[in-house]
Write an enzyme that holds these catalytic residues in place. Structure first.
Site, PDB file in Angstrom:
ATOM      1  N   LYS A 180       0.834  -1.203   0.000  1.00 10.21           N
ATOM      2  CA  LYS A 180       0.000   0.000   0.000  1.00 10.21           C
ATOM      3  C   LYS A 180       0.874   1.261   0.000  1.00 10.21           C
ATOM      4  O   LYS A 180       2.086   1.173  -0.066  1.00 10.21           O
ATOM      5  CB  LYS A 180      -0.973  -0.038   1.177  1.00 10.21           C
ATOM      6  CG  LYS A 180      -1.894  -1.274   1.157  1.00 10.21           C
ATOM      7  CD  LYS A 180      -2.898  -1.262   0.009  1.00 10.21           C
ATOM      8  CE  LYS A 180      -3.509  -2.598  -0.334  1.00 10.21           C
ATOM      9  NZ  LYS A 180      -4.393  -3.178   0.656  1.00 10.21           N
TER      10      LYS A 180
HETATM   11  C1  LIG Z   1      -5.424  -4.203   1.020  1.00 17.72           C
HETATM   12  C2  LIG Z   1      -6.898  -4.031   0.999  1.00 17.72           C
HETATM   13  C3  LIG Z   1      -7.715  -4.474   2.050  1.00 17.72           C
HETATM   14  C4  LIG Z   1      -7.204  -5.294   3.206  1.00 17.72           C
HETATM   15  O1  LIG Z   1      -6.123  -4.774   3.866  1.00 17.72           O
HETATM   16  P1  LIG Z   1      -5.130  -5.769   4.668  1.00 17.72           P
HETATM   17  O2  LIG Z   1      -4.249  -4.824   5.414  1.00 17.72           O
HETATM   18  O3  LIG Z   1      -4.422  -6.572   3.660  1.00 17.72           O
HETATM   19  O4  LIG Z   1      -5.980  -6.592   5.576  1.00 17.72           O
HETATM   20  C5  LIG Z   1      -9.067  -4.180   1.989  1.00 17.72           C
HETATM   21  N1  LIG Z   1      -9.616  -3.521   0.943  1.00 17.72           N
HETATM   22  C6  LIG Z   1      -8.865  -3.122  -0.097  1.00 17.72           C
HETATM   23  C7  LIG Z   1      -9.515  -2.387  -1.221  1.00 17.72           C
HETATM   24  C8  LIG Z   1      -7.499  -3.375  -0.109  1.00 17.72           C
HETATM   25  O5  LIG Z   1      -6.760  -3.014  -1.169  1.00 17.72           O
END
Ligand SMILES: *Cc1c(COP(=O)(O)O)cnc(C)c1O
Length: 381
Positions: A180
């Site tokens: 991210k």
């Molecule tokens: C990455 C992501 C999640 C989940 O996040 P994690 O930290 O991996 O649990 C949820 N929604 C979207 C759109 C994402 O890209």
């Protein structure tokens, strides 16, 4: 070799984590509150609640809104499964809504069409890092008395009409996974202006218990009460120290992501074999992903073949996402079928995510563009 590593870790990040490792408290100490304050300020919200990952952030949001069996929550078919899973954890029913063909964002018209007396919330997903049309979505949510949640896991650092992502919906959820826009290893945050919802989520991340162990220690008591069924969704102090350190460099990384996107845009402008997703006016796109749609009518091969050829040439392409209602779990549990969200399904057959992260050099970006265009030309009719 083009770097696949999307996170950026500086010597200051390492030092910040190492400093906390020497402290008395490794978790639920002062760094958590410090990180929450800095994060809330960054996105222009009153409160930020740090949790163990983005999925926990979504789950906490669904809990705080009181989602329970019988409730429906509208969300786009084009998202990561965790968005829908968070509704199911609470016993609710995810209602898959089709997306806009050009941006792959939740289509507000389709949202209105799927609202029922059982609808309790809408989760808008800022797909690829582009904030949704929150002005329209807020109007719809207010009119029907339902909650509006932003799954902003892609969009940290972006904004819409000069308002930062994180301040656009009643609850806004973020992931701090290494892919991210910034990271704490694993991690998640929910931002809100609603102090009562924030209080509920702080309880939820700690077993539904009303006070934390450090507070009891300093008050000289062992007594606590559990008021609801919570989870252990806490984020450690050393992760929060990493988050504080990363947050300072986030604006620079977003600027670099936007620069890379502009380079791709101009490289692909003249080609009729692919098309980048559209970006609305008034949006500052955080470009977690750079997604193109292949013009399959002009190609002799399908997306899978293009994916394989690009991977074989060392380009780390990906596909975001398989529409959630097509996963066997959802088909089986809720009886949802292919054809439910035709535009998301059609887009799914054409989309390809190209590498985009601050570690890419201009040369990397130009090489990716060249290889993508060459690969598509070779397969053109
Ligand atoms: C990455 C992501 C999640 C989940 O996040 P994690 O930290 O991996 O649990 C949820 N929604 C979207 C759109 C994402 O890209």
């Amino acid at each position: 070799m083009i770097s696949h590593k999307s996170q950026t870790i500086s010597p200051e990040d390492v030092q910040a984590v190492a400093d906390v490792l020497q402290c008395d408290w490794l978790t639920t100490g002062p760094k958590v509150a410090e990180f929450e304050r800095a994060f809330a300020d960054f996105v222009g919200a009153k409160e930020a609640v740090a949790v163990s990952n983005g999925t926990a952030a979504l789950h906490a949001a669904m809990f705080a809104l009181g989602i329970e069996p019988g409730d429906e929550v509208l969300l786009p078919a084009m998202t990561f499964a965790a968005t829908a899973n968070s509704v199911v954890y609470q016993g609710g029913r995810p209602i898959f809504v089709d997306v806009d063909v050009e941006s792959l964002l939740l289509n507000p018209g389709q949202v209105e069409a799927k609202l029922t007396a059982s609808t309790k919330a809408i989760i808008a997903v800022d797909y690829a890092g582009q904030p949704c049309d929150y002005e329209r979505l807020r109007a719809i949510a207010d009119k029907h008395g339902v909650a509006l949640v932003a799954d902003a896991c892609h969009a940290l650092g972006g904004s819409y009409q000069q308002r930062p992502v994180g301040s656009l919906a009643q609850l806004n959820t973020f992931s701090l996974h290494p892919v991210k826009n910034m990271t704490t290893g694993e991690g998640g945050v929910i931002t809100t202006n609603d102090a009562e919802l924030a209080r509920k989520m702080r309880g939820f991340r700690n077993h539904g218990i009303d006070s934390d162990s450090h507070l009891r220690e300093s008050n000289g008591t062992w007594y606590y009460e559990m008021h609801s069924l919570g989870f252990n969704y806490r984020l450690t102090d050393f992760q929060c120290a990493l988050g504080l350190s990363q947050l300072q460099r986030l604006p620079g990384w977003i600027a670099r992501r936007q620069e890379i996107a502009r380079q791709y845009d101009s490289a692909f402008l003249a080609s009729s074999l692919l098309q980048p997703l559209s970006v609305r006016a008034g949006v500052s796109h955080a470009y977690h992903l750079y997604v193109v749609k292949l013009n399959l009518e002009k190609l002799t091969v399908d997306r899978t073949a293009v994916f394989k050829r690009l991977r074989a040439r060392g380009i780390n392409v990906n596909v975001h996402y398989i529409p959630v209602h097509l996963h066997p779990f959802y088909a089986k549990k809720f009886g949802v079928r292919r054809g439910l969200c035709p535009l998301a399904e059609k887009a799914y057959r054409r989309i390809l995510s190209l590498p985009i992260h601050p570690n890419l050099s201009d040369r990397d970006v130009s090489e990716v563009s060249t290889v993508v265009l060459e690969t598509l030309e070779e397969a053109s009719r």
